[in-house]
Scaffold this active site. Structure first.
Site, PDB file in Angstrom:
ATOM      1  N   GLY A   6       0.667  -1.240   0.255  1.00 23.14           N
ATOM      2  CA  GLY A   6      -0.014   0.314   0.164  1.00 23.14           C
ATOM      3  C   GLY A   6       0.992   1.172  -0.078  1.00 23.14           C
ATOM      4  N   LYS A  61       4.652  -1.064  -9.278  1.00 23.66           N
ATOM      5  CA  LYS A  61       4.545   0.456  -9.032  1.00 23.66           C
ATOM      6  C   LYS A  61       5.827   1.032  -8.956  1.00 23.66           C
ATOM      7  CE  LYS A  61       5.108   0.652  -4.359  1.00 23.66           C
ATOM      8  NZ  LYS A  61       6.080  -0.037  -3.957  1.00 23.66           N
ATOM      9  N   ASP A 111      -1.147   3.337  -4.415  1.00 24.85           N
ATOM     10  CA  ASP A 111       0.499   2.879  -4.034  1.00 24.85           C
ATOM     11  C   ASP A 111       0.947   3.681  -5.469  1.00 24.85           C
ATOM     12  OD1 ASP A 111       2.187   1.613  -2.766  1.00 24.85           O
ATOM     13  OD2 ASP A 111       1.562  -0.280  -3.699  1.00 24.85           O
ATOM     14  N   SER A 121       9.319   9.419  -2.854  1.00 21.52           N
ATOM     15  CA  SER A 121       9.568   8.511  -3.696  1.00 21.52           C
ATOM     16  C   SER A 121      10.984   8.064  -4.156  1.00 21.52           C
ATOM     17  CB  SER A 121       8.578   8.135  -4.709  1.00 21.52           C
ATOM     18  OG  SER A 121       8.971   7.058  -5.745  1.00 21.52           O
ATOM     19  N   ASN A 123      12.053   5.525  -6.077  1.00 22.51           N
ATOM     20  CA  ASN A 123      12.127   5.224  -7.570  1.00 22.51           C
ATOM     21  C   ASN A 123      12.001   6.424  -8.543  1.00 22.51           C
ATOM     22  OD1 ASN A 123      12.088   2.066  -7.552  1.00 22.51           O
ATOM     23  ND2 ASN A 123      10.846   2.520  -6.071  1.00 22.51           N
ATOM     24  N   GLU A 141      14.056   0.047  -5.978  1.00 17.33           N
ATOM     25  CA  GLU A 141      13.445  -1.455  -6.377  1.00 17.33           C
ATOM     26  C   GLU A 141      13.274  -1.669  -7.759  1.00 17.33           C
ATOM     27  OE1 GLU A 141      12.195   0.717  -4.250  1.00 17.33           O
ATOM     28  OE2 GLU A 141      11.625  -0.020  -2.360  1.00 17.33           O
TER      29      GLU A 141
END
Length: 192
Positions: A6, A61, A111, A121, A123, A141
Site C-alpha cells: 500500500g 509500481k 500506491d 519516492s 524510485n 527497487e
C-alpha cells in the site's frame, strides 16, 4: 506467508498523516490476525483476496515510479497522469495473464500515486536523476524489478511498453528523450 502493500512514506506517517493499506495471504486466519495486530489510527487495512495480483501490483509500481521520475527529469511532468493510467492498465493485463484478478491492479492506484508523485519516492527520484546523468545512492527497487517484469511479460505473452522503455533507458543506454517520446506517440488504438 502474507504480504503488506500500500501507499505510504515514513515522512507522512511521522507527521500523523493516515493511510490505507492491504494485507493479503492465502491463509485467511493469518490475514485476519495481521490486520488486527497492525491496524491503528494511522493505518486502516483492507483484506486482500488476490495474493498474486497484489504482489505484482506492489512490485510494478516501482517501475512506473522510475518512469515518472524520468518524465520529471525531462520536463514532461504533465504526462505523469497518463503514465499512471496506462501503467495500471499494463500491469492489469499481466496480472490477468498470470491467473490473477486484473481489477487488483486498480486497487494499487494509491500506491502508484505515492510512487509517481511523491517527493519521497526513491524510485521516482532515481528516474529523475538517472535521465539527468546524476547518481542516486538510495535503493530504487524498480531497477531490478523491471527485468523480472519483462521476463514475466515474455513468459505470459503480455506487451509491457512502459517497462520496456524503462529497461531500454537504464540497461540499453538508449536516449531517454527519444524513448519517452516514442512511448507516448505509439500507434492509436482503443483504450480498452
Amino acid at each position: 506467508t502474507a504480504i503488506w502493500v500500500g501507499p505510504g512514506h515514513v515522512q507522512d506517517f511521522t507527521r500523523g498523516i493516515p493511510n490505507c493499506m492491504v494485507i493479503d495471504s492465502d491463509d485467511k486466519a493469518l490475514k485476519e490476525r495481521l490486520v488486527h495486530a497492525f491496524s491503528s489510527r494511522l493505518i486502516r487495512f483492507y483484506y486482500g483476496d488476490d495474493l498474486l495480483g497484489n504482489e505484482i501490483g506492489a512490485a510494478s509500481k516501482n517501475v512506473i515510479g522510475i518512469a515518472a521520475g524520468m518524465l520529471d527529469g525531462k520536463g514532461k511532468t504533465a504526462l505523469k497522469g497518463a503514465l499512471m493510467s496506462r501503467g495500471t492498465r499494463e500491469i492489469a493485463r499481466l496480472i490477468k495473464a498470470m491467473g490473477g484478478n486484473e481489477i487488483t491492479a486498480f486497487g494499487h492506484l494509491g500506491d502508484y500515486q505515492a510512487t509517481v508523485f511523491s517527493e519521497f519516492s526513491h524510485n521516482r527520484k532515481f528516474g529523475e536523476l538517472f535521465v539527468q546523468g546524476m547518481d542516486y545512492g538510495e535503493l530504487a527497487e524498480g531497477v531490478a524489478t523491471v527485468k523480472a517484469l519483462l521476463c514475466l511479460g515474455e513468459k505470459y505473452h503480455v506487451e509491457l511498453p512502459i517497462c520496456q522503455a524503462v529497461y531500454d533507458i537504464i540497461y540499453e543506454k538508449k536516449d531517454p528523450e527519444q524513448v519517452l517520446s516514442d512511448l507516448f506517440l505509439r500507434s492509436i488504438k482503443m483504450e480498452f
